[in-house]
Motif scaffolding. Structure first.
Motif, PDB file in Angstrom:
ATOM      1  N   ARG A  47       0.802  -1.220   0.000  1.00  0.00           N
ATOM      2  CA  ARG A  47       0.000   0.000   0.000  1.00  0.00           C
ATOM      3  C   ARG A  47       0.841   1.279   0.000  1.00  0.00           C
ATOM      4  N   HIS A  48       2.141   1.179   0.287  1.00  0.00           N
ATOM      5  CA  HIS A  48       3.013   2.357   0.290  1.00  0.00           C
ATOM      6  C   HIS A  48       4.314   2.050  -0.436  1.00  0.00           C
ATOM      7  N   ASP A  49       4.864   3.049  -1.104  1.00  0.00           N
ATOM      8  CA  ASP A  49       6.179   2.943  -1.719  1.00  0.00           C
ATOM      9  C   ASP A  49       6.770   4.342  -1.764  1.00  0.00           C
ATOM     10  N   GLU A  55      -2.149   3.281  -5.008  1.00  0.00           N
ATOM     11  CA  GLU A  55      -3.535   2.953  -5.353  1.00  0.00           C
ATOM     12  C   GLU A  55      -3.609   1.616  -6.069  1.00  0.00           C
ATOM     13  N   ALA A  56      -2.727   1.424  -7.049  1.00  0.00           N
ATOM     14  CA  ALA A  56      -2.701   0.216  -7.866  1.00  0.00           C
ATOM     15  C   ALA A  56      -1.430   0.261  -8.698  1.00  0.00           C
ATOM     16  N   LEU A  57      -1.192  -0.804  -9.440  1.00  0.00           N
ATOM     17  CA  LEU A  57      -0.072  -0.785 -10.370  1.00  0.00           C
ATOM     18  C   LEU A  57      -0.371  -1.704 -11.538  1.00  0.00           C
ATOM     19  N   VAL A  95      -3.704  -3.408  -4.462  1.00  0.00           N
ATOM     20  CA  VAL A  95      -2.992  -3.663  -3.212  1.00  0.00           C
ATOM     21  C   VAL A  95      -3.436  -5.026  -2.668  1.00  0.00           C
ATOM     22  N   GLY A  96      -2.455  -5.845  -2.300  1.00  0.00           N
ATOM     23  CA  GLY A  96      -2.724  -7.175  -1.773  1.00  0.00           C
ATOM     24  C   GLY A  96      -2.622  -8.285  -2.800  1.00  0.00           C
ATOM     25  N   ASP A  97      -2.645  -7.948  -4.095  1.00  0.00           N
ATOM     26  CA  ASP A  97      -2.519  -8.966  -5.137  1.00  0.00           C
ATOM     27  C   ASP A  97      -1.094  -9.513  -5.178  1.00  0.00           C
TER      28      ASP A  97
END
Length: 146
Positions: A47-49, A55-57, A95-97
């Motif tokens: 969730r953070h970088d 949000e997503a990538l 996030v979480g994938d």
């Protein structure tokens, strides 16, 4: 790439795919009655970088990415490794994938863990897969571009 397409049969799975990844599939690919240890790495979208909220990538891959991934898996093999398997995701991820799953089996834990780390570190620098992160402040960033 499947076992049959690999030059070394110890590379049991090496795929780049635009569908959810399975830890069980990758672990299952390296199970072997001669292996007493399995090293596993699961890369998950966080969730953070860089202190920014993610949000997503999206992952994009060059058409040769899967072949390079298989060669990379072969290059890290050692005599004391039983099997390796690796899958990397492309497309849109939340996030979480799961983004990447790597497993290495060996008769003992040391080689399994060492080669697992070497494989994830090497593939991140050699396999032509690029990450486009979208941050919650509206900015974005490409990672891994040549």
């Amino acid at each position: 790439m499947t076992e049959q397409e690999s030059m070394d049969p110890r590379v049991r799975l090496a795929q780049v795919r635009d569908e959810p990844l399975s830890v069980d599939e990758v672990l299952g690919a390296v199970r072997d009655p001669d292996a007493g240890g399995v090293g596993l790495f699961v890369g998950v979208v966080r969730r953070h970088d860089h202190t920014k909220g993610v949000e997503a990538l999206d992952y994009s891959a060059h058409p040769t990415a899967e072949a390079v991934l298989a060669r990379t898996a072969e290059q890290v093999l050692r005599d004391d490794v039983t099997a390796v398997a690796v899958t990397h995701r492309t497309g849109h991820l939340e996030v979480g994938d799961l983004a990447v799953v790597v497993a290495v089996s060996a008769p003992h834990r040391g080689p399994a863990l060492e080669v697992c780390r070497e494989l994830i570190d090497t593939l991140k620098t050699t396999v032509p897969i690029w990450k486009h992160q979208q941050f919650d402040d509206g900015s974005d960033e490409w990672v891994g571009l040549p």
